[in-house]
Every structure is written in C-alpha cells, then in structure tokens.
Design a protein around this motif. Structure first.
Motif, PDB file in Angstrom:
ATOM      1  N   HIS A   1      -2.361  -1.123  -1.307  1.00 32.55           N
ATOM      2  CA  HIS A   1      -1.257  -0.150  -1.294  1.00 32.55           C
ATOM      3  C   HIS A   1       0.083  -0.807  -1.607  1.00 32.55           C
ATOM      4  CE1 HIS A   1      -4.228   2.529   0.279  1.00 32.55           C
ATOM      5  NE2 HIS A   1      -4.327   1.889   1.425  1.00 32.55           N
ATOM      6  N   LEU A   2       0.090  -1.718  -2.567  1.00 32.64           N
ATOM      7  CA  LEU A   2       1.339  -2.348  -2.974  1.00 32.64           C
ATOM      8  C   LEU A   2       2.133  -1.386  -3.853  1.00 32.64           C
ATOM      9  CD1 LEU A   2      -0.135  -5.854  -3.844  1.00 32.64           C
ATOM     10  CD2 LEU A   2       1.425  -5.363  -1.957  1.00 32.64           C
ATOM     11  N   ARG A   3       3.438  -1.340  -3.648  1.00 30.66           N
ATOM     12  CA  ARG A   3       4.301  -0.448  -4.420  1.00 30.66           C
ATOM     13  C   ARG A   3       5.282  -1.226  -5.300  1.00 30.66           C
ATOM     14  NH1 ARG A   3       4.313   4.670  -2.089  1.00 30.66           N
ATOM     15  NH2 ARG A   3       5.479   5.299  -3.937  1.00 30.66           N
ATOM     16  N   GLU A   4       5.968  -2.197  -4.711  1.00 31.83           N
ATOM     17  CA  GLU A   4       6.852  -3.082  -5.456  1.00 31.83           C
ATOM     18  C   GLU A   4       6.506  -4.524  -5.131  1.00 31.83           C
ATOM     19  OE1 GLU A   4       8.897   0.734  -4.787  1.00 31.83           O
ATOM     20  OE2 GLU A   4       8.633  -0.845  -3.304  1.00 31.83           O
ATOM     21  N   VAL A   5       6.608  -5.389  -6.130  1.00 36.97           N
ATOM     22  CA  VAL A   5       6.347  -6.816  -5.943  1.00 36.97           C
ATOM     23  C   VAL A   5       7.428  -7.602  -6.679  1.00 36.97           C
ATOM     24  CG1 VAL A   5       3.853  -6.574  -5.649  1.00 36.97           C
ATOM     25  CG2 VAL A   5       4.805  -6.863  -7.951  1.00 36.97           C
ATOM     26  N   PHE A   6       7.446  -8.919  -6.452  1.00 35.71           N
ATOM     27  CA  PHE A   6       8.392  -9.808  -7.113  1.00 35.71           C
ATOM     28  C   PHE A   6       7.645 -10.844  -7.936  1.00 35.71           C
ATOM     29  CE2 PHE A   6      10.488  -8.317  -3.273  1.00 35.71           C
ATOM     30  CZ  PHE A   6      11.722  -7.901  -3.746  1.00 35.71           C
TER      31      PHE A   6
END
Length: 285
Positions: free
Chosen positions: A273-278
């Motif tokens: 359930h990842l939405r934003e990453v770097f």
C-alpha cells in the motif's frame, strides 16, 4: 263562462296561485320543512352521493399518483445528493490523508538534508505487481527525470527497494520483499549498525515471506549485532548509499558451522500500500 272556457288562462292562473302559495310556505326560516321539500332534498342528496363517492375516489387516486410522483422525484434527488455527499466525503478524506503524507514527506526531506548530502526525488506509485514472487511497484519518474537502474528507493520510514528497470516516463522498483539469495540476479545489501558503523558488518541476502523479516547473513563473531539495533546501509556495495535506515534487529542466531551468525530484521517501511516514495540521488564521486 267565457273565462272558464279559456283553458290556457285558467292553467296560468292556477300555476300563479300555487307559486304564491309555495312562496308563502317557504318564506323565512323554519325549523320544519314540508314533506315535498323533504322528498326533493333527500332525492337530490342521495343522487349526489351516488356521484360524489366515485368522483372522490377518482380524484383521490390521481392526487395520490401526483403525490407519489412528487415523492419519487424527491427521493431521486435525495439519492443523488447522498451519492454526491459520499463522493465528496471520500475525496475529502483522501485529500486530508494526502496532505498529511506530504507534510511528513516534507519534514523527512528537511531532516535528511541536515544528515547527509543526498537529494530525494519524490515519486508517486502508479502501479503494483500482484505477483508475490516478483514484488515490484511502478513509479512516475523515468529516464527523462534522471532515473537509472539500481538507484535506492525509500519511504519516510526507511528503505523499500531499488530501481531495476527504467523507461522514458516510468520506472519499476524491486521491493525488499523480493530479495532472494537463490536467485541469479539477486543483489545483496551491504549493511551495518547505526552508531556502530566501524564495528558491525553483514549482508542482507533474503526475505522470509512467512515472518515478513529480512535476513542478514555472514556476520562475523567480532561484529556487534544485537537485538534492538537499527540496521542501515553501509554504502560498501556501491548500490545503496550509506546511512539509509532499513529496520530493527529482532533476533540473532548462529550461522553455518558456528563461524558466522545471522540476524533477522523487522523492516521499518511498509512494503504494501505504498503511495509516495523517494528516489535517492547520491552525489557522484
């Protein structure tokens, strides 16, 4: 005799006399009415009753139909309003969660700027692979944004994986849950312990799907891995930059032949359930 012989005049006079007599009888308010009046009144009322009830039923039916249509239209409008309200509420909740996440992301990047010289490119997760044997996500940054294979990808909590494939506008990211020491293309992660960088070294080579834990092997007896230690990237593998937090040691046990030992690590970052990453951009050289 001539007058009586004129029948028309006689009938007219009799009618006039009866009319005057009737007027005399009905003039003024009376508590009792005559039987002819009663008969006429009852006859008219009964006849009116025959027509009034069916007419009332018909009029009531059409009135009920009109009211039913009005209720139907009002119910339709209420349903549309309720659906719109539900959509607006869901959108508001999503925006509030996104705003919260972006505030956390902003705070994260500010803290990281003070800790090291890395640049962090925020990316939105646009797809996730349903294949448990190939745990990957797709982000909306690609070659045009300077993305390259093997660049480290992390969330606010910690490391989540590395870029494995790049197109012009998108990149595929292999998650930590795909690490497998039996795979030919597996890339182990060189790790150490936070605040013990010169005293601990190991290779994170696999992920246990049953426990959800990462496994660090090849830890020498002299190296100091203990339960509760924070595991970070060492930067020695030249894939992941130094100092990215991965997780916390939850268990330590002897390895092969008692020469080395193994540590299991609970990852800080959620891998679902990842939405934003770097994407981490380390300075060259």
């Amino acid at each position: 005799m001539r007058l009586l012989g004129n029948k028309r005049l006689l009938i007219l006079l009799l009618g006039l006399i009866c009319f005057i007599a009737l007027m005399g009888l009905t003039l003024g308010q009376r508590e009792r009415i005559s039987w002819p009046e009663k008969f006429v009144k009852d006859t008219i009322s009964w006849t009116q009753g025959l027509f009034y009830k069916p007419a009332g039923w018909i009029a009531g039916f059409f009135e009920d139909m009109r009211q039913l249509r009005t209720i139907f239209e009002e119910n339709k409008v209420l349903k549309m309003t309720l659906a719109q309200y539900a959509r607006d509420t869901t959108r508001l909740n999503d925006l509030e969660l996104q705003n919260k996440r972006l505030k956390e992301d902003l705070g994260f990047t500010e803290r990281q700027k003070q800790m090291n010289n890395y640049k962090f490119r925020i990316a939105e997760v646009v797809a996730a692979s349903p294949d448990r044997l190939n745990n990957t996500i797709t982000i909306n940054l690609g070659e045009k944004d300077g993305m390259r294979p093997n660049m480290a990808v992390m969330s606010v909590e910690g490391l989540v994986g590395r870029i494995v494939q790049v197109s012009a506008f998108y990149s595929n990211v292999q998650l930590l849950s795909s690490i497998d020491d039996t795979a030919s293309d597996n890339k182990a992660i060189s790790v150490t312990v936070k605040n013990k960088e010169n005293e601990a070294f190991g290779m994170m080579e696999s992920f246990d799907p049953k426990t959800g834990l990462l496994v660090v092997n090849k830890i020498e007896q002299k190296d100091h891995f203990a339960v509760g230690d924070v595991v970070i990237t060492s930067g020695l593998g030249q894939v992941f930059p130094r100092g990215i937090e991965i997780g916390k040691v939850v268990a330590v046990k002897d390895g092969d032949f008692g020469i080395t030992y193994t540590a299991t690590v609970q990852p800080f970052a959620s891998l679902v359930h990842l939405r934003e990453v770097f994407v981490v951009e380390a300075p060259e050289g």
